[in-house]
Design a protein around this motif. Structure first.
Motif, PDB file in Angstrom:
ATOM      1  N   LYS A  67       0.828  -1.208   0.000  1.00  0.00           N
ATOM      2  CA  LYS A  67       0.000   0.000   0.000  1.00  0.00           C
ATOM      3  C   LYS A  67       0.860   1.254   0.000  1.00  0.00           C
ATOM      4  CE  LYS A  67      -3.929  -2.073   2.459  1.00  0.00           C
ATOM      5  NZ  LYS A  67      -4.684  -2.080   3.741  1.00  0.00           N
ATOM      6  N   SER A  68       1.909   1.234   0.796  1.00  0.00           N
ATOM      7  CA  SER A  68       2.755   2.431   0.916  1.00  0.00           C
ATOM      8  C   SER A  68       3.514   2.725  -0.371  1.00  0.00           C
ATOM      9  CB  SER A  68       3.739   2.266   2.080  1.00  0.00           C
ATOM     10  OG  SER A  68       4.727   1.276   1.788  1.00  0.00           O
ATOM     11  N   LYS A  69       3.803   1.692  -1.163  1.00  0.00           N
ATOM     12  CA  LYS A  69       4.564   1.868  -2.403  1.00  0.00           C
ATOM     13  C   LYS A  69       3.670   2.166  -3.601  1.00  0.00           C
ATOM     14  CE  LYS A  69       8.768   0.840  -0.853  1.00  0.00           C
ATOM     15  NZ  LYS A  69       9.934   1.728  -0.969  1.00  0.00           N
ATOM     16  N   ASN A  70       2.362   2.009  -3.427  1.00  0.00           N
ATOM     17  CA  ASN A  70       1.410   2.297  -4.507  1.00  0.00           C
ATOM     18  C   ASN A  70       1.744   1.503  -5.773  1.00  0.00           C
ATOM     19  OD1 ASN A  70      -0.860   3.533  -5.631  1.00  0.00           O
ATOM     20  ND2 ASN A  70       0.345   5.256  -6.441  1.00  0.00           N
ATOM     21  N   VAL A  71       1.868   0.192  -5.608  1.00  0.00           N
ATOM     22  CA  VAL A  71       2.174  -0.660  -6.762  1.00  0.00           C
ATOM     23  C   VAL A  71       0.913  -0.875  -7.591  1.00  0.00           C
ATOM     24  CG1 VAL A  71       4.045  -1.831  -5.532  1.00  0.00           C
ATOM     25  CG2 VAL A  71       1.741  -2.830  -5.524  1.00  0.00           C
ATOM     26  N   LYS A  72       1.110  -1.349  -8.826  1.00  0.00           N
ATOM     27  CA  LYS A  72      -0.025  -1.536  -9.728  1.00  0.00           C
ATOM     28  C   LYS A  72      -0.787  -2.824  -9.457  1.00  0.00           C
ATOM     29  CE  LYS A  72       1.748   1.219 -13.579  1.00  0.00           C
ATOM     30  NZ  LYS A  72       2.198   1.183 -14.998  1.00  0.00           N
ATOM     31  N   ALA A  73      -0.058  -3.865  -9.082  1.00  0.00           N
ATOM     32  CA  ALA A  73      -0.670  -5.177  -8.842  1.00  0.00           C
ATOM     33  C   ALA A  73       0.356  -6.043  -8.117  1.00  0.00           C
ATOM     34  CB  ALA A  73      -1.088  -5.824 -10.162  1.00  0.00           C
ATOM     35  N   VAL A  74      -0.051  -7.275  -7.778  1.00  0.00           N
ATOM     36  CA  VAL A  74       0.839  -8.197  -7.070  1.00  0.00           C
ATOM     37  C   VAL A  74       0.827  -9.550  -7.763  1.00  0.00           C
ATOM     38  CG1 VAL A  74       1.328  -9.377  -4.891  1.00  0.00           C
ATOM     39  CG2 VAL A  74       0.413  -7.045  -4.864  1.00  0.00           C
ATOM     40  N   VAL A  75       2.013 -10.108  -7.955  1.00  0.00           N
ATOM     41  CA  VAL A  75       2.174 -11.489  -8.409  1.00  0.00           C
ATOM     42  C   VAL A  75       2.840 -12.251  -7.267  1.00  0.00           C
ATOM     43  CG1 VAL A  75       3.346 -13.034 -10.033  1.00  0.00           C
ATOM     44  CG2 VAL A  75       2.381 -10.873 -10.838  1.00  0.00           C
ATOM     45  N   CYS A  76       2.262 -13.388  -6.888  1.00  0.00           N
ATOM     46  CA  CYS A  76       2.839 -14.149  -5.781  1.00  0.00           C
ATOM     47  C   CYS A  76       3.071 -15.598  -6.194  1.00  0.00           C
ATOM     48  CB  CYS A  76       1.963 -14.064  -4.542  1.00  0.00           C
ATOM     49  SG  CYS A  76       0.388 -14.925  -4.665  1.00  0.00           S
ATOM     50  N   TYR A  77       3.795 -16.321  -5.357  1.00  0.00           N
ATOM     51  CA  TYR A  77       4.167 -17.709  -5.617  1.00  0.00           C
ATOM     52  C   TYR A  77       4.403 -18.402  -4.281  1.00  0.00           C
ATOM     53  CZ  TYR A  77       8.777 -16.032  -4.356  1.00  0.00           C
ATOM     54  OH  TYR A  77       9.818 -15.484  -3.663  1.00  0.00           O
ATOM     55  N   LEU A  78       4.344 -19.713  -4.291  1.00  0.00           N
ATOM     56  CA  LEU A  78       4.689 -20.520  -3.112  1.00  0.00           C
ATOM     57  C   LEU A  78       6.160 -20.902  -3.190  1.00  0.00           C
ATOM     58  CD1 LEU A  78       1.706 -23.013  -2.683  1.00  0.00           C
ATOM     59  CD2 LEU A  78       2.415 -21.248  -1.062  1.00  0.00           C
ATOM     60  N   SER A  79       6.884 -20.666  -2.108  1.00  0.00           N
ATOM     61  CA  SER A  79       8.295 -21.047  -2.085  1.00  0.00           C
ATOM     62  C   SER A  79       8.481 -22.535  -1.805  1.00  0.00           C
ATOM     63  CB  SER A  79       9.048 -20.232  -1.027  1.00  0.00           C
ATOM     64  OG  SER A  79       8.480 -20.437   0.253  1.00  0.00           O
ATOM     65  N   SER A  80       7.468 -23.179  -1.215  1.00  0.00           N
ATOM     66  CA  SER A  80       7.602 -24.566  -0.780  1.00  0.00           C
ATOM     67  C   SER A  80       7.085 -25.588  -1.787  1.00  0.00           C
ATOM     68  CB  SER A  80       6.880 -24.771   0.549  1.00  0.00           C
ATOM     69  OG  SER A  80       5.507 -24.414   0.432  1.00  0.00           O
ATOM     70  N   LEU A  81       6.203 -25.156  -2.714  1.00  0.00           N
ATOM     71  CA  LEU A  81       5.601 -26.071  -3.683  1.00  0.00           C
ATOM     72  C   LEU A  81       5.549 -25.413  -5.050  1.00  0.00           C
ATOM     73  CD1 LEU A  81       2.462 -27.349  -1.704  1.00  0.00           C
ATOM     74  CD2 LEU A  81       4.503 -28.678  -2.198  1.00  0.00           C
ATOM     75  N   ASP A  82       5.668 -26.217  -6.084  1.00  0.00           N
ATOM     76  CA  ASP A  82       5.565 -25.686  -7.445  1.00  0.00           C
ATOM     77  C   ASP A  82       4.128 -25.824  -7.939  1.00  0.00           C
ATOM     78  OD1 ASP A  82       6.327 -24.523  -9.822  1.00  0.00           O
ATOM     79  OD2 ASP A  82       6.980 -26.412 -10.725  1.00  0.00           O
TER      80      ASP A  82
ATOM     81  N   GLU B 101      -8.672  -6.419   0.377  1.00  0.00           N
ATOM     82  CA  GLU B 101      -8.326  -5.090  -0.121  1.00  0.00           C
ATOM     83  C   GLU B 101      -8.678  -4.941  -1.600  1.00  0.00           C
ATOM     84  OE1 GLU B 101      -6.344  -7.023   1.571  1.00  0.00           O
ATOM     85  OE2 GLU B 101      -5.698  -5.957   3.380  1.00  0.00           O
ATOM     86  N   ASP B 102      -8.818  -3.691  -2.048  1.00  0.00           N
ATOM     87  CA  ASP B 102      -9.047  -3.402  -3.466  1.00  0.00           C
ATOM     88  C   ASP B 102      -7.705  -3.417  -4.184  1.00  0.00           C
ATOM     89  OD1 ASP B 102     -11.815  -3.175  -3.388  1.00  0.00           O
ATOM     90  OD2 ASP B 102     -11.728  -1.077  -2.778  1.00  0.00           O
ATOM     91  N   LEU B 103      -7.338  -4.588  -4.675  1.00  0.00           N
ATOM     92  CA  LEU B 103      -6.024  -4.798  -5.263  1.00  0.00           C
ATOM     93  C   LEU B 103      -6.115  -5.951  -6.246  1.00  0.00           C
ATOM     94  CD1 LEU B 103      -2.941  -4.010  -5.016  1.00  0.00           C
ATOM     95  CD2 LEU B 103      -2.764  -5.860  -3.336  1.00  0.00           C
ATOM     96  N   ALA B 104      -5.358  -5.872  -7.319  1.00  0.00           N
ATOM     97  CA  ALA B 104      -5.249  -6.996  -8.247  1.00  0.00           C
ATOM     98  C   ALA B 104      -4.094  -7.878  -7.794  1.00  0.00           C
ATOM     99  CB  ALA B 104      -5.004  -6.495  -9.664  1.00  0.00           C
ATOM    100  N   ILE B 105      -4.377  -9.141  -7.544  1.00  0.00           N
ATOM    101  CA  ILE B 105      -3.348 -10.052  -7.065  1.00  0.00           C
ATOM    102  C   ILE B 105      -3.563 -11.438  -7.668  1.00  0.00           C
ATOM    103  CG2 ILE B 105      -4.680 -10.412  -4.937  1.00  0.00           C
ATOM    104  CD1 ILE B 105      -1.978 -10.975  -3.532  1.00  0.00           C
TER     105      ILE B 105
END
Length: 357
Positions: free
Chosen positions: A110-125, A134-138
């Motif tokens: 929120k503080s960085k005002n990014v456009k969207a978020v891409v995430c991944y699991l570090s433990s599983l593929d 929140e109102d966010l694209a993720i």
């Protein structure tokens, strides 16, 4: 736990645990019918609490990088749209943030005002099927796709739609007097089977009721609540408590039992659960041979929290860590049935001794 009860539970749960039970889907409705038919067959009177929720439901997503497409999947609640920017772990304003799925720093985002978020699991593929308020694209991607997106300029396309979802809790009771809640949610995230989280526990509740009913002498009323829409914001539990509850003192929540890391969560995202209940249950699991640990999990949220906010003493039974949660790996074959059996015995023993000093 009677051997015939164990065998029946293991055999009959298969159909239920191999359905995706995301609210509003055909399979969710089918799973609800399985539970209600089981209750009718066992002569357990029940009522249904119907309610509506409005949610942004994910449809699909992808990243386009240098004319290559990488599959992604939106979180429940994600915004729709097209977003362009560099996919960065050390992101600045205007970037698309790259985060580990189970440790997303929303305050920093929120503080960085990014456009969207891409995430991944570090433990599983595997894709992680999450949720967001929140109102966010993720969106989530597979870990193996990280080298294809990290530090690249990407076009992220996200599709979701706002839907009004028809939901219902299932409620049945045993005994008279002050109320002890026994709670488990039955719904899943999209695309998943949620056998450990939380199909097993919700399917187990009628069997616990059945064994308690055979010689019920407890000085309280057990109110069994199979909630809906836990995975989209604890909506079923919130709806139930919003109607007002009287003469209720305890809430036992089963969420995520049946994996190889049984846990009694004494502290979660809403603070401490009841110390005496946690200690008492810990002593019982040791007696029955279940190697559960007392754990503090500050990120954990589940259906006991609305009850805790009303002042009920709460007990949170789960598994931690549970790396398969909200992935396709959480399926029928993931259940450790010996541990499931010990959970059943421990819960039954705990309830039968709850009124004793």
């Amino acid at each position: 736990m009677k051997s015939e009860t164990y065998e029946e539970l293991r055999e009959r749960s298969y159909e239920y645990l191999t359905l995706n039970r995301f609210p509003g889907t055909k399979e969710h409705k089918e799973a609800k019918s399985i539970i209600k038919n089981l209750l009718r067959e066992k002569g357990i009177p029940f009522v249904e609490e119907n309610f509506l929720v409005k949610k942004r439901v994910p449809i699909g997503a992808h990243l386009e990088i240098n004319e290559h497409y990488i599959r992604a999947f939106p979180f429940v609640g994600s915004l729709s749209g097209t977003f362009e920017g560099y996919v960065k772990e050390n992101f600045v304003e205007g970037d698309i943030a790259l985060q580990e799925a189970k440790s997303i720093n929303f305050e920093l985002i929120k503080s960085k005002n990014v456009k969207a978020v891409v995430c991944y699991l570090s433990s599983l593929d595997h894709i992680f099927y999450g949720g967001i308020q929140e109102d966010l694209a993720i969106v989530s991607i597979k870990k193996s796709d990280l080298p294809k997106v990290k530090d690249f300029y990407a076009k992220l396309c996200v599709k979701s739609k706002e839907e009004v979802i028809r939901c219902s809790n299932i409620l049945f009771e045993l005994g008279k007097g002050p109320v002890v809640y026994l709670v488990a949610h039955m719904d899943t995230k999209p695309e998943t089977y949620g056998a450990v989280d939380n199909g097993l526990a919700s399917f187990m509740l009628p069997y616990i009721y059945q064994e308690l009913r055979e010689d019920f002498r407890l000085p309280f009323r057990i109110r069994v609540l199979i909630t809906d829409c836990e995975e989209v914001g604890l909506e079923g539990a919130k709806h139930h408590v919003s109607k007002g509850i009287k003469h209720a003192y305890y809430c036992l929540n089963l969420d995520g039992i049946g994996w190889s890391s049984p846990a009694i969560i004494y502290k979660d995202s809403d603070g401490y659960n009841d110390y005496e209940l946690s200690e008492k249950f810990y002593r019982i699991v040791k007696q029955v041979g279940l190697e559960a640990q007392l754990k503090a999990v500050p990120s954990a949220k589940s259906d006991h929290i609305p009850f805790k906010k009303l002042g009920l003493k709460t007990l949170f039974l789960s598994s931690h860590p549970l790396p398969i949660r909200h992935t396709i790996c959480d399926n029928y074959d993931a259940i450790d049935w010996q541990i499931a059996r010990l959970w059943f015995v421990a819960i039954l023993h705990f309830l039968k001794n709850l009124g004793r000093t």
